[in-house]
Each structure stands twice: as C-alpha cells, then as structure tokens.
Design a protein around this motif. Structure first.
Motif, PDB file in Angstrom:
ATOM      1  N   GLU A 192      -4.668 -31.129 -58.653  1.00  0.00           N
ATOM      2  CA  GLU A 192      -3.472 -31.650 -57.989  1.00  0.00           C
ATOM      3  C   GLU A 192      -2.392 -32.019 -59.009  1.00  0.00           C
ATOM      4  O   GLU A 192      -1.212 -31.761 -58.789  1.00  0.00           O
ATOM      5  CB  GLU A 192      -3.829 -32.855 -57.126  1.00  0.00           C
ATOM      6  CG  GLU A 192      -4.631 -32.477 -55.901  1.00  0.00           C
ATOM      7  CD  GLU A 192      -5.196 -33.670 -55.143  1.00  0.00           C
ATOM      8  OE1 GLU A 192      -5.011 -34.837 -55.597  1.00  0.00           O
ATOM      9  OE2 GLU A 192      -5.841 -33.448 -54.113  1.00  0.00           O
ATOM     10  N   ILE A 211      -0.758 -28.830 -60.358  1.00  0.00           N
ATOM     11  CA  ILE A 211       0.199 -28.294 -59.380  1.00  0.00           C
ATOM     12  C   ILE A 211       1.505 -29.078 -59.452  1.00  0.00           C
ATOM     13  O   ILE A 211       2.589 -28.494 -59.506  1.00  0.00           O
ATOM     14  CB  ILE A 211      -0.393 -28.339 -57.952  1.00  0.00           C
ATOM     15  CG1 ILE A 211      -1.558 -27.349 -57.839  1.00  0.00           C
ATOM     16  CG2 ILE A 211       0.673 -28.063 -56.907  1.00  0.00           C
ATOM     17  CD1 ILE A 211      -2.386 -27.513 -56.584  1.00  0.00           C
ATOM     18  N   ILE A 213      -4.800 -22.721 -59.504  1.00  0.00           N
ATOM     19  CA  ILE A 213      -3.605 -23.210 -58.793  1.00  0.00           C
ATOM     20  C   ILE A 213      -2.627 -22.103 -58.437  1.00  0.00           C
ATOM     21  O   ILE A 213      -1.641 -22.341 -57.755  1.00  0.00           O
ATOM     22  CB  ILE A 213      -2.880 -24.298 -59.615  1.00  0.00           C
ATOM     23  CG1 ILE A 213      -2.322 -23.742 -60.913  1.00  0.00           C
ATOM     24  CG2 ILE A 213      -3.786 -25.492 -59.857  1.00  0.00           C
ATOM     25  CD1 ILE A 213      -1.388 -24.679 -61.639  1.00  0.00           C
ATOM     26  N   TYR A 229      -1.046 -21.556 -54.914  1.00  0.00           N
ATOM     27  CA  TYR A 229      -0.075 -22.535 -54.410  1.00  0.00           C
ATOM     28  C   TYR A 229       1.368 -22.138 -54.764  1.00  0.00           C
ATOM     29  O   TYR A 229       2.315 -22.730 -54.259  1.00  0.00           O
ATOM     30  CB  TYR A 229      -0.374 -23.927 -54.965  1.00  0.00           C
ATOM     31  CG  TYR A 229      -1.701 -24.458 -54.489  1.00  0.00           C
ATOM     32  CD1 TYR A 229      -1.832 -25.036 -53.234  1.00  0.00           C
ATOM     33  CD2 TYR A 229      -2.837 -24.345 -55.268  1.00  0.00           C
ATOM     34  CE1 TYR A 229      -3.042 -25.497 -52.775  1.00  0.00           C
ATOM     35  CE2 TYR A 229      -4.069 -24.807 -54.843  1.00  0.00           C
ATOM     36  CZ  TYR A 229      -4.161 -25.378 -53.590  1.00  0.00           C
ATOM     37  OH  TYR A 229      -5.367 -25.838 -53.132  1.00  0.00           O
TER      38      TYR A 229
END
Length: 101
Positions: free
Chosen positions: A61, A64, A95, A98
């Motif tokens: 996370e 990202i 990632i 995304y």
C-alpha cells in the motif's frame, strides 16, 4: 476431544492435566508438556504469519501511494517513478496492476 484440550491455548497446563485424567488417560508429565508446547508453537507460528502478511500488505500500500505521489509531482510514467523509488522487480510486479489504464 482430548486432542482439542491439548491444542486449546486458553486452558493452562494444570487444567489440561485434570481434563486428561477425567478422560481416563494415564497422565504422563512429559507428554502433556510436549502437547502444550506444540499448541503454543502453532499459535506463535500463526501469529507470526499474520504479522508478516500484514507487513507485506502495508508495504504494498505504501509503494502504491509513493509511486502515485512521484508520478503526480514529477508528471512522469509508472516506470520512471518506480525507478526513482528504486523498487525491486517483485515490488514493481506486485503493484503494476494498480497503474494500468
């Protein structure tokens, strides 16, 4: 049922000894202690695996978020942002989805 008692981490050692006696098993100190130790081992292992998964998710996370920030601030591509941040190939792959349009 006795196996459930052995693996239950909410029952202490003395409690397990008493319950095993109620089932009519000949209690031996060593065997009860080994099963208690094994139950504790399984609990620690599961906890550590959960912590590790949480850390991996948190890192993903954060990656990202950092890539998005670099792309926005420098107006650059995904590839350039990941290079600036020096992400590993595995991190890039984890990632990449995304940022696909």
């Amino acid at each position: 049922m006795p196996l459930v008692v052995f693996l239950n981490n909410r029952i202490d050692y003395q409690g397990k000894k008493e319950i095993i006696k109620e089932y009519g098993f000949k209690e031996t100190e060593r065997e009860v202690k080994e099963m208690c130790d094994y139950a504790n081992y399984l609990e620690r292992k599961a906890r550590n695996e959960g912590i590790n998964r949480g850390k991996k998710r948190e890192r993903k996370e954060k990656n990202i978020e950092h890539v998005r920030n670099v792309m926005n601030e420098l107006n650059c591509s995904y590839q350039r942002a990941t290079n600036i941040l020096k992400l590993s190939e595995n991190e890039k792959k984890s990632i990449e989805k995304y940022f696909q349009s």
